[in-house]
Design an enzyme around this catalytic site. Sequence first.
Site, PDB file in Angstrom:
ATOM      1  N   ASN A 188       0.872  -1.176   0.000  1.00 27.41           N
ATOM      2  CA  ASN A 188       0.000   0.000   0.000  1.00 27.41           C
ATOM      3  C   ASN A 188       0.914   1.233   0.000  1.00 27.41           C
ATOM      4  O   ASN A 188       1.647   1.467   0.963  1.00 27.41           O
ATOM      5  CB  ASN A 188      -0.879  -0.033   1.242  1.00 27.41           C
ATOM      6  CG  ASN A 188      -2.082   0.885   1.193  1.00 27.41           C
ATOM      7  OD1 ASN A 188      -2.874   0.899   2.128  1.00 27.41           O
ATOM      8  ND2 ASN A 188      -2.268   1.656   0.134  1.00 27.41           N
TER       9      ASN A 188
ATOM     10  N   CYS B 134      -6.843   4.706   7.609  1.00 29.02           N
ATOM     11  CA  CYS B 134      -5.934   3.959   6.727  1.00 29.02           C
ATOM     12  C   CYS B 134      -4.978   3.192   7.628  1.00 29.02           C
ATOM     13  O   CYS B 134      -4.028   3.771   8.165  1.00 29.02           O
ATOM     14  CB  CYS B 134      -5.172   4.892   5.785  1.00 29.02           C
ATOM     15  SG  CYS B 134      -3.939   4.022   4.773  1.00 29.02           S
ATOM     16  N   GLY B 135      -5.239   1.915   7.809  1.00 36.08           N
ATOM     17  CA  GLY B 135      -4.436   1.119   8.727  1.00 36.08           C
ATOM     18  C   GLY B 135      -2.993   0.990   8.295  1.00 36.08           C
ATOM     19  O   GLY B 135      -2.063   1.129   9.109  1.00 36.08           O
TER      20      GLY B 135
ATOM     21  N   ASN C 176     -15.423   1.058   0.066  1.00 40.59           N
ATOM     22  CA  ASN C 176     -14.335   0.175  -0.326  1.00 40.59           C
ATOM     23  C   ASN C 176     -14.941  -1.183  -0.658  1.00 40.59           C
ATOM     24  O   ASN C 176     -15.774  -1.696   0.096  1.00 40.59           O
ATOM     25  CB  ASN C 176     -13.331   0.030   0.817  1.00 40.59           C
ATOM     26  CG  ASN C 176     -12.713   1.353   1.217  1.00 40.59           C
ATOM     27  OD1 ASN C 176     -11.790   1.830   0.597  1.00 40.59           O
ATOM     28  ND2 ASN C 176     -13.249   1.960   2.270  1.00 40.59           N
TER      29      ASN C 176
ATOM     30  N   CYS D 135      -5.101  -3.011   1.612  1.00 45.27           N
ATOM     31  CA  CYS D 135      -5.928  -2.022   2.317  1.00 45.27           C
ATOM     32  C   CYS D 135      -6.122  -2.535   3.736  1.00 45.27           C
ATOM     33  O   CYS D 135      -6.798  -3.545   3.954  1.00 45.27           O
ATOM     34  CB  CYS D 135      -7.269  -1.830   1.619  1.00 45.27           C
ATOM     35  SG  CYS D 135      -8.374  -0.674   2.486  1.00 45.27           S
ATOM     36  N   GLY D 136      -5.494  -1.859   4.700  1.00 50.20           N
ATOM     37  CA  GLY D 136      -5.530  -2.321   6.081  1.00 50.20           C
ATOM     38  C   GLY D 136      -6.912  -2.302   6.697  1.00 50.20           C
ATOM     39  O   GLY D 136      -7.316  -3.251   7.378  1.00 50.20           O
TER      40      GLY D 136
ATOM     41  N   GLU E 298     -10.125   0.264  -3.535  1.00 48.35           N
ATOM     42  CA  GLU E 298     -10.232   1.265  -2.483  1.00 48.35           C
ATOM     43  C   GLU E 298     -10.981   2.506  -2.948  1.00 48.35           C
ATOM     44  O   GLU E 298     -10.710   3.032  -4.030  1.00 48.35           O
ATOM     45  CB  GLU E 298      -8.842   1.689  -1.995  1.00 48.35           C
ATOM     46  CG  GLU E 298      -8.180   0.690  -1.077  1.00 48.35           C
ATOM     47  CD  GLU E 298      -7.076   1.341  -0.261  1.00 48.35           C
ATOM     48  OE1 GLU E 298      -7.373   2.328   0.461  1.00 48.35           O
ATOM     49  OE2 GLU E 298      -5.933   0.875  -0.342  1.00 48.35           O
TER      50      GLU E 298
END
Length: 290
Positions: A17, A78-79, A199, A226-227, A217
């Site tokens: 990412n 956003c992880g 998402n 994508c976390g 996303e």
Amino acid sequence: MGTLANHAFSKMNGIGNEIVVVDLRDRPAAVTAEEARAVASPGGVPYDQLMVLQPPRLPGTEAFVSIYNNDGSEANACGNGMRCVARQVFEATGKAALTFETRAGLLSCWQGPAPGLYTVDMGPPKFGWRDIPLAEEFRDTRYIELQVGPIDAPVLHSPSVVSMGNPHAIFWVDDVNAHDLERFGPLLENHPIFPERANITLAHIAGRDRIVMRTWERGAGMTKACGSAACATAVAAARLKRADRVVDMVLPGGGLTIEWRERDDHVLMTGPAVFEYAGTFDPALFASVA
């Protein structure tokens, strides 16, 4: 010329990412959508999410983190980006634990169980249709009525929906590579049922402790990881009683471990944060920015 001209940045990634981190705590200023788009323009720094550290607003926090997608829209969470931010601040401060404020609330971070790994407490998931949000009422969001393709032979159908500070729809499939997510993703992201867009994830439950997934996303398109989608997918699978509360997630860019902690409902995400290079933004990128 804009806020970011001649400002330093770090290019990082969280399992593929693509993340750009900018620290504006010593130069408080807002970043506009136009500036965020300019960063990712030709000749700029390609990214999926831009993480901007601004002065803390609450005691005990390191910063308020604003998050931008590469289309200039703001994201609540956003992880993967938060792990990158955490790594940068950990290395600068030597602290054992950190707390950041985001639009989704407070996020705590700490060093992971092995060198190079970082854990982010993403907070509790939300399942109410208003919280996700959805445009109409669904009493049970473990599955909702939504499909792609003919009514009698849908290609994708009945996604689970979850909010991890941002809206997620998860379609359960046998093979995540057998469907054209690049084609369906933008259509589903902008479906009227999602008033704030969503998402879109394809997920295959390979075992009670292993899930394979791909995500389109919101605001960024196809990404390697994508976390927050990994968190949402793990929670949705556990909610369906098809997976355990600790799951290894397999994404195109690598793996994450997600724990949906029973004692407080919080979702913990553990994974790497990779530093690629540092640089300074070329003022020419922002020549047309007001």
